[in-house]
Design a protein around this motif. Structure first.
Motif, mmCIF file in Angstrom:
data_model
loop_
_atom_site.group_PDB
_atom_site.id
_atom_site.type_symbol
_atom_site.label_atom_id
_atom_site.label_comp_id
_atom_site.label_asym_id
_atom_site.label_seq_id
_atom_site.Cartn_x
_atom_site.Cartn_y
_atom_site.Cartn_z
ATOM 1 N N GLY A 49 0.501 1.535 -2.389
ATOM 2 C CA GLY A 49 1.396 2.705 -1.948
ATOM 3 C C GLY A 49 2.738 2.555 -2.853
ATOM 4 O O GLY A 49 2.851 1.643 -3.189
ATOM 5 N N VAL A 50 3.247 3.855 -3.198
ATOM 6 C CA VAL A 50 4.322 3.685 -3.913
ATOM 7 C C VAL A 50 5.384 4.586 -3.365
ATOM 8 O O VAL A 50 5.067 5.753 -2.551
ATOM 9 C CB VAL A 50 4.181 4.377 -5.377
ATOM 10 C CG1 VAL A 50 3.184 3.422 -6.120
ATOM 11 C CG2 VAL A 50 3.243 5.667 -5.400
ATOM 12 N N PHE A 67 6.822 5.855 -13.253
ATOM 13 C CA PHE A 67 7.251 4.362 -12.519
ATOM 14 C C PHE A 67 7.498 4.860 -11.069
ATOM 15 O O PHE A 67 7.796 5.963 -10.695
ATOM 16 C CB PHE A 67 8.672 3.812 -13.296
ATOM 17 C CG PHE A 67 8.084 3.510 -14.559
ATOM 18 C CD1 PHE A 67 7.778 2.067 -14.953
ATOM 19 C CD2 PHE A 67 8.496 4.203 -15.739
ATOM 20 C CE1 PHE A 67 7.563 1.599 -16.120
ATOM 21 C CE2 PHE A 67 8.256 3.685 -16.884
ATOM 22 C CZ PHE A 67 7.741 2.351 -17.191
ATOM 23 N N ALA A 68 7.116 3.800 -10.240
ATOM 24 C CA ALA A 68 7.268 3.845 -8.767
ATOM 25 C C ALA A 68 7.518 2.565 -8.222
ATOM 26 O O ALA A 68 7.216 1.538 -8.735
ATOM 27 C CB ALA A 68 6.212 4.502 -8.193
ATOM 28 N N THR A 69 8.183 2.673 -7.271
ATOM 29 C CA THR A 69 8.482 1.306 -6.089
ATOM 30 C C THR A 69 6.992 0.920 -5.816
ATOM 31 O O THR A 69 6.219 1.687 -5.501
ATOM 32 C CB THR A 69 9.008 1.586 -5.074
ATOM 33 O OG1 THR A 69 10.487 2.019 -5.724
ATOM 34 C CG2 THR A 69 9.696 0.109 -4.465
ATOM 35 N N ASP A 70 6.883 -0.279 -5.783
ATOM 36 C CA ASP A 70 5.224 -0.856 -5.207
ATOM 37 C C ASP A 70 5.709 -1.220 -3.939
ATOM 38 O O ASP A 70 5.879 -2.459 -3.635
ATOM 39 C CB ASP A 70 5.068 -1.928 -6.186
ATOM 40 C CG ASP A 70 3.706 -2.856 -5.435
ATOM 41 O OD1 ASP A 70 2.803 -2.089 -5.277
ATOM 42 O OD2 ASP A 70 3.734 -3.864 -5.789
ATOM 43 N N SER A 97 4.988 0.176 -10.281
ATOM 44 C CA SER A 97 3.732 0.738 -10.587
ATOM 45 C C SER A 97 4.115 1.651 -11.880
ATOM 46 O O SER A 97 5.078 2.409 -12.039
ATOM 47 C CB SER A 97 3.296 1.398 -9.417
ATOM 48 O OG SER A 97 2.724 0.734 -8.485
ATOM 49 N N MET A 98 3.175 1.611 -12.852
ATOM 50 C CA MET A 98 3.270 2.612 -13.871
ATOM 51 C C MET A 98 1.842 3.182 -14.296
ATOM 52 O O MET A 98 0.774 2.673 -14.161
ATOM 53 C CB MET A 98 3.711 1.641 -15.101
ATOM 54 C CG MET A 98 3.994 2.379 -16.249
ATOM 55 S SD MET A 98 4.437 1.792 -17.811
ATOM 56 C CE MET A 98 2.758 0.979 -18.438
ATOM 57 N N LEU A 112 0.849 -2.711 -12.853
ATOM 58 C CA LEU A 112 1.872 -3.372 -12.474
ATOM 59 C C LEU A 112 2.610 -3.915 -13.288
ATOM 60 O O LEU A 112 2.138 -4.716 -14.086
ATOM 61 C CB LEU A 112 1.582 -4.152 -11.095
ATOM 62 C CG LEU A 112 0.694 -3.732 -10.066
ATOM 63 C CD1 LEU A 112 0.666 -4.762 -8.987
ATOM 64 C CD2 LEU A 112 1.888 -2.542 -9.306
ATOM 65 N N ILE A 113 3.933 -3.449 -13.602
ATOM 66 C CA ILE A 113 4.783 -4.116 -14.449
ATOM 67 C C ILE A 113 5.709 -5.160 -13.682
ATOM 68 O O ILE A 113 6.559 -4.605 -12.956
ATOM 69 C CB ILE A 113 5.584 -3.301 -15.098
ATOM 70 C CG1 ILE A 113 4.869 -2.073 -15.861
ATOM 71 C CG2 ILE A 113 6.332 -3.715 -16.332
ATOM 72 C CD1 ILE A 113 3.716 -2.302 -16.962
#
Length: 260
Positions: A49-50, A67-70, A97-98, A112-113
Motif C-alpha cells: 500500500g502507498v 514516489f510514495a510512502t511505503d 515506492s517508485m 522500492l528505494i
C-alpha cells in the motif's frame, strides 16, 4: 490542451484506498478523476500500500518518477502494526515506492528505494524539488531519527534517481515534530511548506537561498494560517497557475474516511 495532474491516495479502510490515483484539472481548482475513479497504480511490494504520492519529471532523461510512502494501514495496521502509530513511525519501512514512465500513461513495475538506515524510522511523505543552482534533485521526506527526539525533514540529492547521497537533516524543531514537506523555487528562493504538530499546530512556510537548509519562518504566512482551525490540516501541496499565482492545497484530515 494542457492540464494539471494531481497524484494522491484515498483515506479508506479497504486496501484499494492506499493506492495511486490521478486527477486532472485545466485551471487548478476544478478536478476530475482519472480511470473512472479507480487506482491507476497498485502497490504489490513492501507494505502493499502507498500514501503521500508525488511525481516529478527528470531533466536528464525526460522520464517521470512517482514516489510514495511505503505503508498500508488497511493491510497491515491490525495484523502487523497492531494500531500502534508510535511503532510505525519508529520502526516502519525505510524504503520509498517508485514507478517510472515516459508519458504518464505507461508505467514501469513498482520498485522500492531504500534511503534510510536503521537510525531512521518510517520514511513518510516524499517530495522532490529540482535545484537549478546545482543541477540535481533533492528528494526529501519526514522521519524520526535516533539523533533527535522529534520528527524532522531529511533529504538526499540525486541526478538520475538511481544514485543518492547520504540523507541529511533539512529542517527540524527542538520542541515539535515536523512532517509533510513540500519545497518550491521562485526567482532563486526556495520555499518550504511543512506541518508542525506543536507551537503552533498548523502549516508553516519557510524560505531559504538553498534547497537543503538554512530555512527561516515567514511571519506573514503565520498570520494567514490563524484563519484556519489548528490540528485539522496537513499535507501541503502547491502549484503555480498560468497567471503566476500560487495555489496551496491542504489535506483536511479532521474527519474520517471519504469526508477528507
Amino acid at each position: 490542451m494542457s492540464c494539471y495532474l494531481f497524484v494522491h491516495f484515498r483515506e479508506k479502510s479497504t486496501p484499494d484506498g492506499e493506492q495511486v490515483y490521478f486527477a486532472l484539472s485545466q485551471d487548478g481548482f476544478r478536478w476530475e478523476s482519472v480511470n473512472a475513479g479507480d487506482p491507476v497504480l497498485w502497490s504489490y511490494l513492501g507494505e502493499k500500500g502507498v500514501r503521500d504520492c508525488t511525481v516529478v519529471r527528470c531533466e536528464a532523461d525526460g522520464k517521470y518518477r512517482l514516489f510514495a510512502t511505503d505503508l498500508s494501514l488497511a493491510y497491515r495496521y491490525r495484523q502487523k502494526h497492531f494500531h500502534d502509530w508510535h511503532g510505525i513511525s519508529h520502526g516502519g519501512s525505510k524504503c520509498l515506492s517508485m514507478w517510472e514512465s515516459e508519458d504518464l500513461i505507461n508505467w514501469s513495475e513498482q520498485s522500492l528505494i531504500r534511503l534510510g538506515n536503521e537510525d531512521f524510522g518510517c520514511l513518510w511523505a516524499p517530495d522532490v524539488v529540482y535545484d537549478r543552482k546545482r543541477g540535481d534533485y533533492l528528494l526529501h521526506w519526514s522521519s524520526y531519527h535516533t539523533s533527535r527526539e522529534f520528527m524532522g525533514i531529511y533529504g538526499c540529492r540525486t541526478r538520475d534517481f538511481v544514485h543518492f547521497t547520504q540523507p541529511k537533516l533539512i529542517y527540524g524543531k527542538e520542541n515539535a515534530g515536523i512532517i509533510d514537506s513540500a519545497i518550491y523555487e521562485e526567482d532563486g528562493i526556495y520555499y518550504l511548506f511543512v506541518k508542525c504538530d506543536h507551537d503552533p499546530e498548523t502549516i508553516l512556510l519557510l524560505r531559504s537561498n538553498e534547497a537543503d537548509g538554512g530555512y527561516e519562518r515567514v511571519a506573514q504566512f503565520d498570520e494567514s494560517m490563524k484563519q484556519i482551525e489548528p490540528g485539522l490540516y496537513e499535507g501541503p501541496t502547491a502549484v503555480r497557475l498560468d497567471d503566476g499565482r500560487w495555489c496551496l492545497f491542504l489535506d483536511y484530515y479532521g474527519v474520517p474516511g471519504a469526508g477528507q
